[in-house]
Motif scaffolding. Structure first.
Motif, PDB file in Angstrom:
ATOM      1  N   LEU A  27       1.705  10.090  -2.908  1.00 54.71           N
ATOM      2  CA  LEU A  27       0.288  10.410  -2.780  1.00 54.71           C
ATOM      3  C   LEU A  27       0.008  11.770  -3.415  1.00 54.71           C
ATOM      4  O   LEU A  27      -0.249  12.763  -2.731  1.00 54.71           O
ATOM      5  CB  LEU A  27      -0.126  10.414  -1.305  1.00 54.71           C
ATOM      6  CG  LEU A  27      -1.601  10.684  -0.999  1.00 54.71           C
ATOM      7  CD1 LEU A  27      -2.501   9.649  -1.661  1.00 54.71           C
ATOM      8  CD2 LEU A  27      -1.836  10.718   0.503  1.00 54.71           C
ATOM      9  N   PRO A  28       0.057  11.863  -4.748  1.00 55.72           N
ATOM     10  CA  PRO A  28      -0.244  13.148  -5.388  1.00 55.72           C
ATOM     11  C   PRO A  28      -1.718  13.526  -5.189  1.00 55.72           C
ATOM     12  O   PRO A  28      -2.610  12.705  -5.380  1.00 55.72           O
ATOM     13  CB  PRO A  28       0.073  12.892  -6.866  1.00 55.72           C
ATOM     14  CG  PRO A  28      -0.002  11.403  -7.033  1.00 55.72           C
ATOM     15  CD  PRO A  28       0.404  10.809  -5.723  1.00 55.72           C
ATOM     16  N   ILE A  29      -1.939  14.767  -4.768  1.00 57.06           N
ATOM     17  CA  ILE A  29      -3.291  15.262  -4.509  1.00 57.06           C
ATOM     18  C   ILE A  29      -3.514  16.505  -5.354  1.00 57.06           C
ATOM     19  O   ILE A  29      -2.702  17.426  -5.354  1.00 57.06           O
ATOM     20  CB  ILE A  29      -3.494  15.586  -3.014  1.00 57.06           C
ATOM     21  CG1 ILE A  29      -3.245  14.345  -2.155  1.00 57.06           C
ATOM     22  CG2 ILE A  29      -4.893  16.138  -2.767  1.00 57.06           C
ATOM     23  CD1 ILE A  29      -3.248  14.625  -0.658  1.00 57.06           C
ATOM     24  N   ASN A  30      -4.637  16.545  -6.074  1.00 60.52           N
ATOM     25  CA  ASN A  30      -4.935  17.671  -6.948  1.00 60.52           C
ATOM     26  C   ASN A  30      -5.576  18.840  -6.207  1.00 60.52           C
ATOM     27  O   ASN A  30      -5.518  19.975  -6.672  1.00 60.52           O
ATOM     28  CB  ASN A  30      -5.872  17.231  -8.072  1.00 60.52           C
ATOM     29  CG  ASN A  30      -5.258  16.128  -8.926  1.00 60.52           C
ATOM     30  OD1 ASN A  30      -4.072  16.164  -9.244  1.00 60.52           O
ATOM     31  ND2 ASN A  30      -6.057  15.128  -9.280  1.00 60.52           N
ATOM     32  N   TRP A 111      -9.114  15.155  -3.819  1.00 61.51           N
ATOM     33  CA  TRP A 111      -9.210  14.822  -5.236  1.00 61.51           C
ATOM     34  C   TRP A 111      -7.882  14.232  -5.706  1.00 61.51           C
ATOM     35  O   TRP A 111      -6.839  14.877  -5.612  1.00 61.51           O
ATOM     36  CB  TRP A 111      -9.567  16.090  -6.008  1.00 61.51           C
ATOM     37  CG  TRP A 111      -9.543  15.964  -7.500  1.00 61.51           C
ATOM     38  CD1 TRP A 111      -9.805  14.854  -8.256  1.00 61.51           C
ATOM     39  CD2 TRP A 111      -9.243  17.012  -8.422  1.00 61.51           C
ATOM     40  NE1 TRP A 111      -9.680  15.135  -9.590  1.00 61.51           N
ATOM     41  CE2 TRP A 111      -9.340  16.456  -9.721  1.00 61.51           C
ATOM     42  CE3 TRP A 111      -8.904  18.354  -8.277  1.00 61.51           C
ATOM     43  CZ2 TRP A 111      -9.106  17.213 -10.871  1.00 61.51           C
ATOM     44  CZ3 TRP A 111      -8.671  19.111  -9.422  1.00 61.51           C
ATOM     45  CH2 TRP A 111      -8.779  18.546 -10.701  1.00 61.51           C
ATOM     46  N   VAL A 112      -7.935  12.983  -6.170  1.00 54.31           N
ATOM     47  CA  VAL A 112      -6.723  12.279  -6.616  1.00 54.31           C
ATOM     48  C   VAL A 112      -6.961  11.672  -7.990  1.00 54.31           C
ATOM     49  O   VAL A 112      -8.107  11.535  -8.441  1.00 54.31           O
ATOM     50  CB  VAL A 112      -6.321  11.168  -5.617  1.00 54.31           C
ATOM     51  CG1 VAL A 112      -5.990  11.749  -4.256  1.00 54.31           C
ATOM     52  CG2 VAL A 112      -7.420  10.109  -5.499  1.00 54.31           C
ATOM     53  N   ASP A 113      -5.885  11.324  -8.661  1.00 56.14           N
ATOM     54  CA  ASP A 113      -5.990  10.664  -9.968  1.00 56.14           C
ATOM     55  C   ASP A 113      -6.215   9.165  -9.841  1.00 56.14           C
ATOM     56  O   ASP A 113      -6.723   8.535 -10.766  1.00 56.14           O
ATOM     57  CB  ASP A 113      -4.725  10.911 -10.800  1.00 56.14           C
ATOM     58  CG  ASP A 113      -4.617  12.357 -11.270  1.00 56.14           C
ATOM     59  OD1 ASP A 113      -5.670  12.995 -11.464  1.00 56.14           O
ATOM     60  OD2 ASP A 113      -3.475  12.836 -11.436  1.00 56.14           O
ATOM     61  N   ALA A 115      -7.575   6.662  -6.815  1.00 56.44           N
ATOM     62  CA  ALA A 115      -8.060   6.456  -5.445  1.00 56.44           C
ATOM     63  C   ALA A 115      -7.609   5.125  -4.875  1.00 56.44           C
ATOM     64  O   ALA A 115      -7.355   5.011  -3.672  1.00 56.44           O
ATOM     65  CB  ALA A 115      -9.590   6.548  -5.412  1.00 56.44           C
ATOM     66  N   ALA A 118      -4.024   5.555  -3.809  1.00 56.20           N
ATOM     67  CA  ALA A 118      -3.971   6.416  -2.624  1.00 56.20           C
ATOM     68  C   ALA A 118      -4.334   5.624  -1.371  1.00 56.20           C
ATOM     69  O   ALA A 118      -3.698   5.766  -0.320  1.00 56.20           O
ATOM     70  CB  ALA A 118      -4.915   7.605  -2.801  1.00 56.20           C
ATOM     71  N   PHE A 158     -10.625   9.623  -0.525  1.00 54.13           N
ATOM     72  CA  PHE A 158      -9.949   9.873  -1.791  1.00 54.13           C
ATOM     73  C   PHE A 158     -10.974   9.733  -2.912  1.00 54.13           C
ATOM     74  O   PHE A 158     -11.690   8.730  -2.990  1.00 54.13           O
ATOM     75  CB  PHE A 158      -8.809   8.883  -1.997  1.00 54.13           C
ATOM     76  CG  PHE A 158      -7.789   8.907  -0.883  1.00 54.13           C
ATOM     77  CD1 PHE A 158      -7.040  10.053  -0.636  1.00 54.13           C
ATOM     78  CD2 PHE A 158      -7.588   7.798  -0.072  1.00 54.13           C
ATOM     79  CE1 PHE A 158      -6.100  10.084   0.391  1.00 54.13           C
ATOM     80  CE2 PHE A 158      -6.657   7.815   0.951  1.00 54.13           C
ATOM     81  CZ  PHE A 158      -5.911   8.967   1.192  1.00 54.13           C
ATOM     82  N   GLU A 160     -11.597   9.809  -7.030  1.00 49.95           N
ATOM     83  CA  GLU A 160     -11.082   9.766  -8.400  1.00 49.95           C
ATOM     84  C   GLU A 160     -12.261   9.981  -9.340  1.00 49.95           C
ATOM     85  O   GLU A 160     -13.178   9.167  -9.392  1.00 49.95           O
ATOM     86  CB  GLU A 160     -10.423   8.411  -8.669  1.00 49.95           C
ATOM     87  CG  GLU A 160      -9.929   8.214 -10.087  1.00 49.95           C
ATOM     88  CD  GLU A 160      -9.441   6.803 -10.343  1.00 49.95           C
ATOM     89  OE1 GLU A 160      -9.550   6.343 -11.512  1.00 49.95           O
ATOM     90  OE2 GLU A 160      -8.957   6.150  -9.393  1.00 49.95           O
ATOM     91  N   ASN A 239       1.132  19.008   1.585  1.00 46.03           N
ATOM     92  CA  ASN A 239       1.483  17.965   0.620  1.00 46.03           C
ATOM     93  C   ASN A 239       2.507  18.508  -0.370  1.00 46.03           C
ATOM     94  O   ASN A 239       2.932  19.668  -0.291  1.00 46.03           O
ATOM     95  CB  ASN A 239       0.238  17.447  -0.096  1.00 46.03           C
ATOM     96  CG  ASN A 239      -0.263  18.412  -1.164  1.00 46.03           C
ATOM     97  OD1 ASN A 239      -0.317  19.626  -0.947  1.00 46.03           O
ATOM     98  ND2 ASN A 239      -0.640  17.879  -2.318  1.00 46.03           N
TER      99      ASN A 239
END
Length: 385
Positions: A27-30, A111-113, A115, A118, A158, A160, A239
């Motif tokens: 679950l990469p989160i920006n 903010w994710v790449d 959604a 995620a 989430f 995107e 995270n």
């Protein structure tokens, strides 16, 4: 006197690296995309956050944009976006939320790449769905959002937005305003603290580990966070890249009612207790906010008698920090400066922390005693201690 050695710093950094390694990468989160508060009067709340905190007008959605059930004002300062939402009638779940909790944080948007991924990764690990992935479009592109439930009635959405170039998201228009007081130097969300019921800390720490792949950065027990009268316990979850940090607090047994118990009583359940926002110049930020009417917790003058011995040399003038009530603490990697507002609602619930990190990655453990005594003094004045 500062006795930090190169070996100490190396060991500390190695420990942090091991913690971040434990955070899984499914679950990469920006970063934090936005924070949405449900409030009784969004127009007036927006005026307060612009005036007192230096937020700027960004976007608007309401009757004029086709919404019939609510209105939302979006404010921005550097990387921080606040969304203030008010229902337009009583037959609305938002009205129920405000009736129960007062003004408070409903959405912590991430903010994710991707959604969809995620949402799928978290729900298959046990997260309760808030809403399934939806694509929202206008002439500026597409945004994909999906949501899950967390503690209390708080949710994560989430977001995107890699294919979107609009002002905020579809359904919103640019909010033009002639009233935009200057910024106060706030940069980004450093961390957000959740208060949960007795026995809930481990449950929700496990949720963030199991469902979202977070790792436990640090744990504070009732010996770390206690005074003569009250205590609490906390686990800080982070995270993989360290951009999202969620301390989870629960009350601990004490002689009197702790700040967490007071929050739970007046918020009527678990929720987000405070938002810590970062600045690069806390003296400027706090000076500006004080001039604009923001009220901060009073720190006893005696606190500063031992600061120099405890934290060592710092770049700031200690007399100025004392005059503003800014606290200082040091860890193996540097030091930090922090201060806490009084609650920004009539209910003693939501407040803000202003923090400047000068290398430190910790959370001001050396300030806990003075901070909690200050909070207890406020509780005593409210008759809730």
């Amino acid at each position: 006197m500062d006795t930090t050695t190169l070996k100490d710093v190396t060991n500390y950094n190695y420990g942090l690296e091991k913690i971040f390694e434990k955070a899984e990468d499914f679950l990469p989160i920006n970063g934090t995309d936005y924070i949405e508060l449900y409030v009784g009067n969004a127009k007036q709340a927006a005026h307060f956050y612009k005036t007192a905190f230096g937020f700027q007008s960004l976007a608007y959605a309401g009757l004029e944009t086709g919404l019939r059930d609510r209105v939302s004002y979006v404010l921005v300062q550097d990387k921080i976006r606040l969304v203030l939402t008010t229902p337009l009638n009583s037959n609305n779940p938002i009205s129920d939320h405000i009736k129960k909790h007062g003004d408070g944080i409903k959405v912590i948007a991430l903010w994710v790449d991707d959604a969809v991924k995620a949402y799928e990764e978290t729900t298959k690990r046990g997260a309760k769905s808030y809403f399934e992935p939806v694509v929202e479009s206008d002439e500026y592109g597409d945004i994909i959002r999906a949501g899950i439930h967390t503690y209390g009635e708080t949710v994560h959405i989430f977001v995107e937005r890699k294919n979107y170039n609009g002002v905020f998201m579809p359904g919103f228009v640019k909010w033009e305003s002639e009233y935009n007081p200057g910024w106060t130097g706030l940069k980004y969300v450093d961390h957000m603290v959740g208060n949960v019921e007795l026995g809930g800390m481990n449950k929700w720490a496990d949720f963030y580990a199991r469902v979202m792949g977070f790792a436990n950065l640090i744990t504070f027990d009732d010996k770390d966070i206690s005074t003569q009268y009250t205590a609490l316990m906390s686990k800080v979850m982070t995270n993989g890249n360290g951009r999202i940090k969620f301390p989870i607090n629960e009350p601990a047994h004490g002689l009197k009612k702790s700040q967490v118990e007071e929050y739970l009583d007046f918020y009527e359940g678990p929720g987000c207790q405070h938002i810590a926002v970062a600045t690069d110049d806390i003296v400027f930020t706090v000076s500006e906010m004080r001039k604009r009417g923001v009220e901060f917790l009073h720190v006893p003058g005696t606190y500063y008698d031992t600061v120099a011995d405890r934290v060592g040399e710092i770049a700031e003038d200690l007399n100025i920090l004392k005059s503003l009530g800014i606290m200082v603490d040091r860890d193996e990697e540097g030091y930090l400066l922090q201060i806490f507002t009084k609650p920004v609602e009539d209910r003693p619930t939501l407040f803000f922390e202003i923090i400047q990190r000068k290398g430190a990655r910790s959370f001001g453990k050396g300030n806990f005693q003075a901070l909690f005594e200050s909070i207890e003094a406020e509780q005593a004045r409210r008759g809730t201690l």
